[in-house]
Design a protein around this motif. Structure first.
Motif, PDB file in Angstrom:
ATOM      1  N   GLU A 172       0.800  -1.221   0.000  1.00  0.00           N
ATOM      2  CA  GLU A 172       0.000   0.000   0.000  1.00  0.00           C
ATOM      3  C   GLU A 172       0.832   1.271   0.000  1.00  0.00           C
ATOM      4  O   GLU A 172       0.319   2.352  -0.328  1.00  0.00           O
ATOM      5  N   ASN A 173       2.100   1.180   0.386  1.00  0.00           N
ATOM      6  CA  ASN A 173       2.942   2.385   0.422  1.00  0.00           C
ATOM      7  C   ASN A 173       3.568   2.709  -0.927  1.00  0.00           C
ATOM      8  O   ASN A 173       4.260   3.720  -1.069  1.00  0.00           O
ATOM      9  N   VAL A 174       3.343   1.876  -1.935  1.00  0.00           N
ATOM     10  CA  VAL A 174       4.018   1.988  -3.227  1.00  0.00           C
ATOM     11  C   VAL A 174       3.129   2.715  -4.241  1.00  0.00           C
ATOM     12  O   VAL A 174       1.964   2.377  -4.404  1.00  0.00           O
ATOM     13  N   TYR A 175       3.697   3.728  -4.914  1.00  0.00           N
ATOM     14  CA  TYR A 175       2.947   4.384  -5.986  1.00  0.00           C
ATOM     15  C   TYR A 175       3.190   3.663  -7.308  1.00  0.00           C
ATOM     16  O   TYR A 175       4.136   2.881  -7.442  1.00  0.00           O
ATOM     17  N   VAL A 176       2.321   3.919  -8.285  1.00  0.00           N
ATOM     18  CA  VAL A 176       2.377   3.221  -9.570  1.00  0.00           C
ATOM     19  C   VAL A 176       2.479   4.245 -10.696  1.00  0.00           C
ATOM     20  O   VAL A 176       1.583   5.073 -10.872  1.00  0.00           O
ATOM     21  N   ALA A 177       3.576   4.191 -11.456  1.00  0.00           N
ATOM     22  CA  ALA A 177       3.773   5.066 -12.608  1.00  0.00           C
ATOM     23  C   ALA A 177       3.277   4.366 -13.862  1.00  0.00           C
ATOM     24  O   ALA A 177       3.734   3.269 -14.192  1.00  0.00           O
ATOM     25  N   LEU A 178       2.345   4.997 -14.551  1.00  0.00           N
ATOM     26  CA  LEU A 178       1.707   4.428 -15.736  1.00  0.00           C
ATOM     27  C   LEU A 178       2.135   5.222 -16.965  1.00  0.00           C
ATOM     28  O   LEU A 178       1.946   6.440 -17.020  1.00  0.00           O
ATOM     29  N   ASN A 179       2.696   4.545 -17.950  1.00  0.00           N
ATOM     30  CA  ASN A 179       3.168   5.217 -19.162  1.00  0.00           C
ATOM     31  C   ASN A 179       2.007   5.504 -20.109  1.00  0.00           C
ATOM     32  O   ASN A 179       1.342   4.575 -20.568  1.00  0.00           O
ATOM     33  N   LEU A 180       1.784   6.776 -20.406  1.00  0.00           N
ATOM     34  CA  LEU A 180       0.701   7.163 -21.310  1.00  0.00           C
ATOM     35  C   LEU A 180       1.202   8.201 -22.306  1.00  0.00           C
ATOM     36  O   LEU A 180       2.066   9.021 -21.997  1.00  0.00           O
ATOM     37  N   SER A 181       0.626   8.164 -23.494  1.00  0.00           N
ATOM     38  CA  SER A 181       0.942   9.150 -24.518  1.00  0.00           C
ATOM     39  C   SER A 181       0.085  10.398 -24.316  1.00  0.00           C
ATOM     40  O   SER A 181      -0.950  10.355 -23.638  1.00  0.00           O
ATOM     41  N   PRO A 182       0.472  11.535 -24.899  1.00  0.00           N
ATOM     42  CA  PRO A 182      -0.365  12.734 -24.814  1.00  0.00           C
ATOM     43  C   PRO A 182      -1.778  12.506 -25.336  1.00  0.00           C
ATOM     44  O   PRO A 182      -2.745  13.022 -24.771  1.00  0.00           O
ATOM     45  N   THR A 209       5.192   9.549 -22.006  1.00  0.00           N
ATOM     46  CA  THR A 209       6.212   8.784 -22.716  1.00  0.00           C
ATOM     47  C   THR A 209       6.648   9.424 -24.020  1.00  0.00           C
ATOM     48  O   THR A 209       7.578   8.938 -24.654  1.00  0.00           O
ATOM     49  N   GLU A 210       5.975  10.488 -24.448  1.00  0.00           N
ATOM     50  CA  GLU A 210       6.307  11.104 -25.728  1.00  0.00           C
ATOM     51  C   GLU A 210       6.493  12.604 -25.546  1.00  0.00           C
ATOM     52  O   GLU A 210       5.953  13.208 -24.620  1.00  0.00           O
ATOM     53  N   VAL A 234       2.154  13.744 -11.914  1.00  0.00           N
ATOM     54  CA  VAL A 234       2.613  13.667 -13.300  1.00  0.00           C
ATOM     55  C   VAL A 234       4.133  13.568 -13.300  1.00  0.00           C
ATOM     56  O   VAL A 234       4.815  14.295 -12.561  1.00  0.00           O
ATOM     57  N   ALA A 235       4.644  12.656 -14.116  1.00  0.00           N
ATOM     58  CA  ALA A 235       6.086  12.501 -14.282  1.00  0.00           C
ATOM     59  C   ALA A 235       6.462  12.762 -15.734  1.00  0.00           C
ATOM     60  O   ALA A 235       5.719  12.414 -16.651  1.00  0.00           O
ATOM     61  N   VAL A 236       7.608  13.385 -15.927  1.00  0.00           N
ATOM     62  CA  VAL A 236       8.156  13.594 -17.264  1.00  0.00           C
ATOM     63  C   VAL A 236       9.353  12.672 -17.420  1.00  0.00           C
ATOM     64  O   VAL A 236      10.276  12.682 -16.592  1.00  0.00           O
ATOM     65  N   ASP A 237       9.317  11.854 -18.463  1.00  0.00           N
ATOM     66  CA  ASP A 237      10.356  10.850 -18.693  1.00  0.00           C
ATOM     67  C   ASP A 237      11.440  11.416 -19.597  1.00  0.00           C
ATOM     68  O   ASP A 237      11.196  12.282 -20.432  1.00  0.00           O
ATOM     69  N   GLY A 244      14.091  19.430 -25.824  1.00  0.00           N
ATOM     70  CA  GLY A 244      12.682  19.039 -25.833  1.00  0.00           C
ATOM     71  C   GLY A 244      12.215  18.532 -24.489  1.00  0.00           C
ATOM     72  O   GLY A 244      11.115  18.865 -24.026  1.00  0.00           O
ATOM     73  N   SER A 245      13.035  17.720 -23.827  1.00  0.00           N
ATOM     74  CA  SER A 245      12.637  17.178 -22.529  1.00  0.00           C
ATOM     75  C   SER A 245      12.530  18.277 -21.485  1.00  0.00           C
ATOM     76  O   SER A 245      11.624  18.271 -20.649  1.00  0.00           O
ATOM     77  N   MET A 246      13.429  19.250 -21.524  1.00  0.00           N
ATOM     78  CA  MET A 246      13.384  20.331 -20.548  1.00  0.00           C
ATOM     79  C   MET A 246      12.231  21.279 -20.835  1.00  0.00           C
ATOM     80  O   MET A 246      11.657  21.881 -19.925  1.00  0.00           O
ATOM     81  N   SER A 247      11.845  21.409 -22.091  1.00  0.00           N
ATOM     82  CA  SER A 247      10.679  22.219 -22.429  1.00  0.00           C
ATOM     83  C   SER A 247       9.427  21.623 -21.805  1.00  0.00           C
ATOM     84  O   SER A 247       8.565  22.337 -21.295  1.00  0.00           O
ATOM     85  N   GLN A 248       9.324  20.285 -21.829  1.00  0.00           N
ATOM     86  CA  GLN A 248       8.181  19.626 -21.196  1.00  0.00           C
ATOM     87  C   GLN A 248       8.162  19.903 -19.690  1.00  0.00           C
ATOM     88  O   GLN A 248       7.108  20.140 -19.102  1.00  0.00           O
ATOM     89  N   VAL A 249       9.328  19.863 -19.065  1.00  0.00           N
ATOM     90  CA  VAL A 249       9.405  20.099 -17.627  1.00  0.00           C
ATOM     91  C   VAL A 249       8.893  21.497 -17.288  1.00  0.00           C
ATOM     92  O   VAL A 249       8.087  21.678 -16.365  1.00  0.00           O
TER      93      VAL A 249
END
Length: 349
Positions: A172-182, A209-210, A234-237, A244-249
């Motif tokens: 129960e203490n564990v979070y779940v990261a789910l990969n999804l597209s925009p 993921t994208e 929300v996580a940014v991969d 591009g990745s830093m622009s998302q952040v």
């Protein structure tokens, strides 16, 4: 067992056409039989000539008085020797393959642990989809194939549902990261999937993921806002892999920043990587985001990132993805494991 070669795919499509007994398809069946007689032992050529004759590729209406000669491919189409079949001729088969997966739910969820580095406790997992297929194709292949035939979000939702159900067996203490597209984040079905899950919303992380196009930032932020207000994160991969990745952040203000494996690989020996890694630690602190180092594979890499102040990570050194609930159960904290053992050992009343 399905034959994954182009010839095998051609036979699959031919058989599906010939098996269709509806009156509307009688002309197509006769045309295809004729082409097979003209090209015995060459189903790829027979299928291509059939498609040319029926104009199914170009969308034009068939003209019975001017069909191309059997031995002369249309001048504006590739010859059968070109790698045209996998991108156009077999779209129908690709759609059938994806629809079969959706109908039979032929997929599993593997979880890879995300560790707090100082204690080595598992604080989260990344959900990774594994497909029950006989061709050994990677998950990326299946998702790309689904996207190519317009079923990308449908397959992502099937994987999301499988992951949320499997996650009920996690500590129960564990979070779940789910990969999804925009595209899936913008789909109105996402909110219902999250709200109807047995998992608490504050244990769910949407990992993009994208790369987002410039005009997607606003809509994605707005679509996720109601769920984020209820605790979803929300996580940014792939951060640190380029502009591009830093622009998302900067646009998305994520709760979690996942550093790209290319930054972590060999960071113990790369002065430039260390400098960038230290800058990302400070940047995450400034915006109030958690930082996760991805792809840790050696003890030297682990030592280096901890010296830089990184506190959370995942990678083969720390734990590989697993589909086994027994492995997931082992990710409880020592206190939880002790409580579990004590509870199971309590005498019956």
């Amino acid at each position: 067992m399905s034959d994954p070669t182009i010839r095998g795919q051609a036979w699959d499509i031919i058989e599906s056409v010939l098996d269709d007994a509806t009156p509307q398809s009688e002309w197509a069946r006769e045309q295809l039989r004729s082409q097979m007689e003209s090209h015995p032992g060459n189903p790829e050529r027979a299928l291509l000539e059939h498609l040319i004759a029926t104009r199914s590729i170009t969308g034009e209406q068939s003209d019975a008085s001017g069909l191309p000669e059997a031995n002369l491919p249309s001048p504006d189409l590739p010859t059968p020797d070109e790698d045209y079949g996998t991108t156009v001729l077999f779209t129908r088969r690709s759609r059938r393959r994806i629809e079969a997966i959706l109908g039979d739910r032929m997929l599993l969820t593997a979880f890879q642990p995300i560790h707090e580095l100082s204690s080595r406790n598992v604080i989260g997992v990344e959900a990774l989809t594994r497909f029950v297929s006989d061709d050994g194709a990677s998950a990326d292949h299946w998702f790309n194939e689904a996207a190519s035939v317009g079923l990308g979000p449908d397959l992502e939702f099937a994987a999301l549902q499988a992951a949320l159900v499997a996650a009920e067996q996690l500590p129960e203490n564990v979070y779940v990261a789910l990969n999804l597209s925009p595209a899936t984040c913008l789909d109105p079905r996402l909110r219902a999937f999250v709200e109807q899950s047995q998992l608490a919303v504050d244990r769910i992380v949407i990992e993009l993921t994208e790369r987002l196009a410039e005009d997607q930032y606003g809509p994605v932020v707005a679509a996720l806002a109601p769920l984020r207000m209820r605790g979803l994160r929300v996580a940014v991969d792939g951060a640190g892999a380029g502009f591009g990745s830093m622009s998302q952040v900067t646009h998305l203000s994520p709760d979690i920043i996942k550093l790209d494996r290319n930054l972590i690989a060999g960071i113990d020996q790369g002065a430039g990587q260390k400098t960038l890694g230290a800058a990302m630690v400070e940047f995450a602190r400034q915006i109030g985001a958690d930082l996760v180092a991805e792809g840790i594979e050696t003890q030297d890499e682990l030592t280096a990132i901890m010296e830089l102040g990184m506190t959370t990570g995942q990678g083969y050194l720390l734990g590989r993805p697993s589909v086994q609930p027994l492995d997931w159960a082992a990710w409880r904290t020592p206190a939880e494991q002790e409580a579990s053992v004590s509870g199971s050992a309590s005498p019956a009343t």
